[in-house]
Design a protein around this motif. Structure first.
Motif, PDB file in Angstrom:
ATOM      1  N   LEU B  76       0.837  -1.209   0.000  1.00  0.00           N
ATOM      2  CA  LEU B  76       0.000   0.000   0.000  1.00  0.00           C
ATOM      3  C   LEU B  76       0.866   1.251   0.000  1.00  0.00           C
ATOM      4  CD1 LEU B  76      -2.992  -0.845   2.363  1.00  0.00           C
ATOM      5  CD2 LEU B  76      -2.912  -0.822  -0.115  1.00  0.00           C
ATOM      6  N   ARG B  77       1.971   1.193   0.711  1.00  0.00           N
ATOM      7  CA  ARG B  77       2.878   2.348   0.741  1.00  0.00           C
ATOM      8  C   ARG B  77       3.396   2.621  -0.678  1.00  0.00           C
ATOM      9  NH1 ARG B  77       7.473   1.867   5.054  1.00  0.00           N
ATOM     10  NH2 ARG B  77       5.693   1.856   6.455  1.00  0.00           N
ATOM     11  N   ALA B  78       3.773   1.551  -1.368  1.00  0.00           N
ATOM     12  CA  ALA B  78       4.225   1.713  -2.761  1.00  0.00           C
ATOM     13  C   ALA B  78       3.086   2.247  -3.612  1.00  0.00           C
ATOM     14  CB  ALA B  78       4.722   0.371  -3.301  1.00  0.00           C
ATOM     15  N   GLY B  79       1.870   1.758  -3.337  1.00  0.00           N
ATOM     16  CA  GLY B  79       0.701   2.192  -4.119  1.00  0.00           C
ATOM     17  C   GLY B  79       0.417   3.671  -3.969  1.00  0.00           C
ATOM     18  N   TRP B  80       0.565   4.182  -2.730  1.00  0.00           N
ATOM     19  CA  TRP B  80       0.328   5.620  -2.522  1.00  0.00           C
ATOM     20  C   TRP B  80       1.320   6.460  -3.299  1.00  0.00           C
ATOM     21  CZ3 TRP B  80      -4.229   6.066  -1.141  1.00  0.00           C
ATOM     22  CH2 TRP B  80      -4.801   5.334  -0.109  1.00  0.00           C
ATOM     23  N   SER B  81       2.575   5.995  -3.356  1.00  0.00           N
ATOM     24  CA  SER B  81       3.587   6.825  -4.030  1.00  0.00           C
ATOM     25  C   SER B  81       3.485   6.703  -5.550  1.00  0.00           C
ATOM     26  CB  SER B  81       4.993   6.451  -3.554  1.00  0.00           C
ATOM     27  OG  SER B  81       5.204   5.082  -3.729  1.00  0.00           O
ATOM     28  N   GLY B 146       1.075  -2.262 -10.621  1.00  0.00           N
ATOM     29  CA  GLY B 146       0.996  -0.863 -11.058  1.00  0.00           C
ATOM     30  C   GLY B 146       2.179  -0.061 -10.539  1.00  0.00           C
ATOM     31  N   SER B 147       2.543  -0.272  -9.273  1.00  0.00           N
ATOM     32  CA  SER B 147       3.673   0.475  -8.698  1.00  0.00           C
ATOM     33  C   SER B 147       4.962   0.124  -9.435  1.00  0.00           C
ATOM     34  CB  SER B 147       3.843   0.124  -7.219  1.00  0.00           C
ATOM     35  OG  SER B 147       2.638   0.268  -6.549  1.00  0.00           O
ATOM     36  N   THR B 148       5.125  -1.161  -9.738  1.00  0.00           N
ATOM     37  CA  THR B 148       6.335  -1.593 -10.448  1.00  0.00           C
ATOM     38  C   THR B 148       6.388  -0.954 -11.829  1.00  0.00           C
ATOM     39  OG1 THR B 148       6.074  -3.695  -9.300  1.00  0.00           O
ATOM     40  CG2 THR B 148       7.658  -3.646 -11.087  1.00  0.00           C
ATOM     41  N   LEU B 149       5.236  -0.917 -12.496  1.00  0.00           N
ATOM     42  CA  LEU B 149       5.192  -0.336 -13.839  1.00  0.00           C
ATOM     43  C   LEU B 149       5.528   1.155 -13.798  1.00  0.00           C
ATOM     44  CD1 LEU B 149       4.475  -0.827 -16.835  1.00  0.00           C
ATOM     45  CD2 LEU B 149       2.143  -0.170 -16.289  1.00  0.00           C
ATOM     46  N   VAL B 150       4.955   1.865 -12.824  1.00  0.00           N
ATOM     47  CA  VAL B 150       5.221   3.301 -12.711  1.00  0.00           C
ATOM     48  C   VAL B 150       6.701   3.543 -12.441  1.00  0.00           C
ATOM     49  CG1 VAL B 150       4.770   5.353 -11.305  1.00  0.00           C
ATOM     50  CG2 VAL B 150       2.885   3.896 -11.969  1.00  0.00           C
ATOM     51  N   VAL B 181      14.895  15.695  -7.254  1.00  0.00           N
ATOM     52  CA  VAL B 181      15.403  15.170  -5.969  1.00  0.00           C
ATOM     53  C   VAL B 181      14.258  14.539  -5.169  1.00  0.00           C
ATOM     54  CG1 VAL B 181      16.393  15.817  -3.728  1.00  0.00           C
ATOM     55  CG2 VAL B 181      17.378  16.729  -5.844  1.00  0.00           C
ATOM     56  N   ALA B 182      13.112  15.268  -5.117  1.00  0.00           N
ATOM     57  CA  ALA B 182      11.969  14.747  -4.345  1.00  0.00           C
ATOM     58  C   ALA B 182      11.469  13.437  -4.944  1.00  0.00           C
ATOM     59  CB  ALA B 182      10.844  15.774  -4.324  1.00  0.00           C
ATOM     60  N   SER B 183      11.388  13.390  -6.286  1.00  0.00           N
ATOM     61  CA  SER B 183      10.871  12.166  -6.893  1.00  0.00           C
ATOM     62  C   SER B 183      11.880  11.025  -6.771  1.00  0.00           C
ATOM     63  CB  SER B 183      10.452  12.389  -8.349  1.00  0.00           C
ATOM     64  OG  SER B 183      11.500  12.948  -9.062  1.00  0.00           O
ATOM     65  N   ALA B 184      13.183  11.357  -6.758  1.00  0.00           N
ATOM     66  CA  ALA B 184      14.190  10.294  -6.567  1.00  0.00           C
ATOM     67  C   ALA B 184      14.033   9.685  -5.180  1.00  0.00           C
ATOM     68  CB  ALA B 184      15.594  10.857  -6.748  1.00  0.00           C
ATOM     69  N   ALA B 185      13.773  10.549  -4.178  1.00  0.00           N
ATOM     70  CA  ALA B 185      13.588  10.045  -2.807  1.00  0.00           C
ATOM     71  C   ALA B 185      12.333   9.185  -2.726  1.00  0.00           C
ATOM     72  CB  ALA B 185      13.490  11.221  -1.837  1.00  0.00           C
ATOM     73  N   LEU B 186      11.274   9.653  -3.391  1.00  0.00           N
ATOM     74  CA  LEU B 186      10.007   8.910  -3.383  1.00  0.00           C
ATOM     75  C   LEU B 186      10.164   7.579  -4.125  1.00  0.00           C
ATOM     76  CD1 LEU B 186       7.173   9.433  -2.314  1.00  0.00           C
ATOM     77  CD2 LEU B 186       6.562  10.388  -4.521  1.00  0.00           C
ATOM     78  N   LEU B 187      10.918   7.660  -5.231  1.00  0.00           N
ATOM     79  CA  LEU B 187      11.167   6.449  -6.023  1.00  0.00           C
ATOM     80  C   LEU B 187      11.927   5.416  -5.190  1.00  0.00           C
ATOM     81  CD1 LEU B 187      12.181   6.348  -9.701  1.00  0.00           C
ATOM     82  CD2 LEU B 187      13.611   5.121  -8.120  1.00  0.00           C
ATOM     83  N   ALA B 188      12.924   5.890  -4.453  1.00  0.00           N
ATOM     84  CA  ALA B 188      13.699   4.970  -3.609  1.00  0.00           C
ATOM     85  C   ALA B 188      12.798   4.347  -2.543  1.00  0.00           C
ATOM     86  CB  ALA B 188      14.854   5.716  -2.959  1.00  0.00           C
ATOM     87  N   ALA B 189      11.908   5.175  -1.958  1.00  0.00           N
ATOM     88  CA  ALA B 189      11.003   4.661  -0.919  1.00  0.00           C
ATOM     89  C   ALA B 189      10.047   3.622  -1.506  1.00  0.00           C
ATOM     90  CB  ALA B 189      10.221   5.812  -0.300  1.00  0.00           C
ATOM     91  N   CYS B 190       9.552   3.907  -2.708  1.00  0.00           N
ATOM     92  CA  CYS B 190       8.613   2.996  -3.375  1.00  0.00           C
ATOM     93  C   CYS B 190       9.317   1.672  -3.712  1.00  0.00           C
ATOM     94  CB  CYS B 190       8.076   3.677  -4.637  1.00  0.00           C
ATOM     95  SG  CYS B 190       6.901   2.686  -5.551  1.00  0.00           S
ATOM     96  N   ALA B 191      10.535   1.782  -4.264  1.00  0.00           N
ATOM     97  CA  ALA B 191      11.284   0.568  -4.622  1.00  0.00           C
ATOM     98  C   ALA B 191      11.587  -0.247  -3.372  1.00  0.00           C
ATOM     99  CB  ALA B 191      12.579   0.958  -5.323  1.00  0.00           C
ATOM    100  N   ASP B 192      11.912   0.446  -2.285  1.00  0.00           N
ATOM    101  CA  ASP B 192      12.212  -0.250  -1.024  1.00  0.00           C
ATOM    102  C   ASP B 192      10.966  -0.975  -0.500  1.00  0.00           C
ATOM    103  OD1 ASP B 192      13.898  -0.790   1.307  1.00  0.00           O
ATOM    104  OD2 ASP B 192      12.469   0.491   2.356  1.00  0.00           O
ATOM    105  N   ALA B 193       9.814  -0.290  -0.581  1.00  0.00           N
ATOM    106  CA  ALA B 193       8.565  -0.915  -0.117  1.00  0.00           C
ATOM    107  C   ALA B 193       8.255  -2.161  -0.938  1.00  0.00           C
ATOM    108  CB  ALA B 193       7.416   0.087  -0.217  1.00  0.00           C
TER     109      ALA B 193
END
Lengths: 111, 307
Positions: B76-81, B146-150, B181-193
């Motif tokens: 869900l965390r990945a889904g939100w991002s 969907g998160s993986t595709l995004v 920078v913000a999207s890179a941080a979000l991307l890292a968080a999403c990939a980690d989730a």
């Protein structure tokens, strides 16, 4: 029997039980048993996945404390949880009323 | 007795170390409380422990359930991002690749991936919201896809935009750097989730054979509207009509937006040319939407899976 019947309503029951005051898992089970008159006597571990899911959905919040040298986690209702509990109570009343009307009707009794 | 139970539970937990420690501490507190109460009631200490463990249930099944809850939280965390990441990918693809005049293949890739990311991001966030509201947990499979595709779309559009900007010597503004920078941080968080959810996300969950995006929307739009809409635009029963309508709307929207952004033709003499540009742009968009439906429609759960 009670364990199976409770499944679909466990979330609402847990929200209702912790609505009064923050409770740890053991106390939640005790309170559930007491308030149901001993009817809901399910395997105690089954409440934890539900508690964790409700916390992850923002309906419950938890905090840790130390009691007698042991770490203890207590759950409390959030504002969203209180709202969700209200909605589930309303849904339940509508559902229970409908079931009651069907079961109590003479046609239902004949069947 | 309790120690054995905790060891078995710990072995069946597929969660991060900190989480595992918390779960075991919580369960241990519960078991010791039960045993203490039974012991205080007159039961022998060993019997009290045995009874406490018996009342708790099977440790293996509990461990799997708790692991699934943890995986759900990460998915869900990945889904939100996915939505903000999809918007960034869309912006990078349309403004940073197509808008900067990249070569035709790169521009085409940016154009298609931008929209794929926008659609997948929107759908994924909606599904995450539905699951959190108590919707069908089977949607978690789609949230993860969907998160993986995004993520993939953002990586490719980001790379394409970076290359295009470097080739054109584009000056980066503070806003652009901030967004990157913000999207890179979000991307890292999403990939980690997604990484954390991976070991448990392979649970034997299958979408229903007749699952489509309209069935997901039913709780939002109501069964009556869903049934009425389904008669005309059901992705299940009328996939081509659905795809054509969505493609047409997307094409018209893009052509209209382009016309507005350009301020319309300067005089009547330029009208045919402006209309032609709109038709080409709108047609490309419609074809891209149709292609996306064909290639990704089933995988993203927009139309029912085959067989």
């Amino acid at each position: 029997m009670a364990g199976e019947a409770i499944k679909g309503h466990l979330d609402a029951l847990l929200l209702a039980v912790v609505a009064g005051e923050p409770l740890h898992g053991y106390a939640v089970v005790e309170r559930l048993r007491e308030r149901s008159g001993g009817h809901f006597d399910l395997p105690e571990g089954t409440i934890y996945p539900a508690l964790h899911r409700l916390e992850s959905d923002g309906l419950l919040t938890s905090s840790w404390s130390s009691v007698g040298g042991r770490r203890r986690r207590a759950y409390a209702l959030t504002r969203r949880g209180r709202r969700a509990l209200g909605e589930r109570r309303d849904d339940w009343r509508v559902f229970a009323g409908a079931v009651e009307r069907v079961l109590a009707s003479p046609t239902g009794a004949a069947a | 007795m309790i120690t054995d139970f905790l060891a078995e539970l710990g072995a069946s937990l597929a969660v991060p170390v900190r989480r595992r420690r918390q779960i075991l501490a919580e369960v241990e507190d519960h078991l010791l409380s039960t045993a203490a109460e039974l012991h205080a009631g007159g039961m022998a200490a060993v019997d009290a422990e045995r009874e406490a463990v018996a009342r708790f249930g099977a440790p293996g099944a509990l461990g799997r359930e708790l692991s699934a809850v943890d995986a759900r939280r990460h998915i869900l965390r990945a889904g939100w991002s996915a939505l903000p990441l999809g918007v960034v990918a869309g912006w990078l693809g349309l403004r940073g690749v197509v808008g900067l005049g990249a070569s035709l293949p790169v521009a085409l890739a940016g154009f298609v991936l931008a929209q794929t990311a926008l659609v997948a991001g929107g759908l994924t966030a909606m599904r995450a919201w539905l699951v959190r509201r108590g919707g069908d947990p089977v949607l978690l499979v789609l949230v993860r896809r969907g998160s993986t595709l995004v993520l993939g779309c953002l990586l490719v559009t980001g790379a394409c935009a970076g290359l295009t900007a470097a080739r054109h010597g584009t000056q980066l503004t503070v806003l652009v750097v901030g967004v990157v920078v913000a999207s890179a941080a979000l991307l890292a968080a999403c990939a980690d989730a997604l990484r954390r959810a991976r070991p448990r996300a392979t649970a034997p969950v299958r979408l229903a054979a007749d699952h489509d995006v309209l069935t997901e929307l039913t709780p939002l739009i109501g069964p009556v509207t869903a049934a009425r809409l389904g008669r005309w635009l059901s992705p299940r029963h009328r996939p081509w009509r659905f795809a054509s309508a969505v493609s047409l709307i997307a094409g018209l929207a893009l052509a209209g937006a382009h016309g507005l952004a350009e301020g319309g033709p300067p005089d009547l003499a330029h009208l045919p040319r402006a209309v032609l540009a709109g038709v080409i742009l709108g047609g490309t968009e419609a074809l891209a939407a149709l292609g996306g439906f064909l290639v990704l429609g089933r995988w993203l759960g927009i139309r029912p899976a085959r067989g």
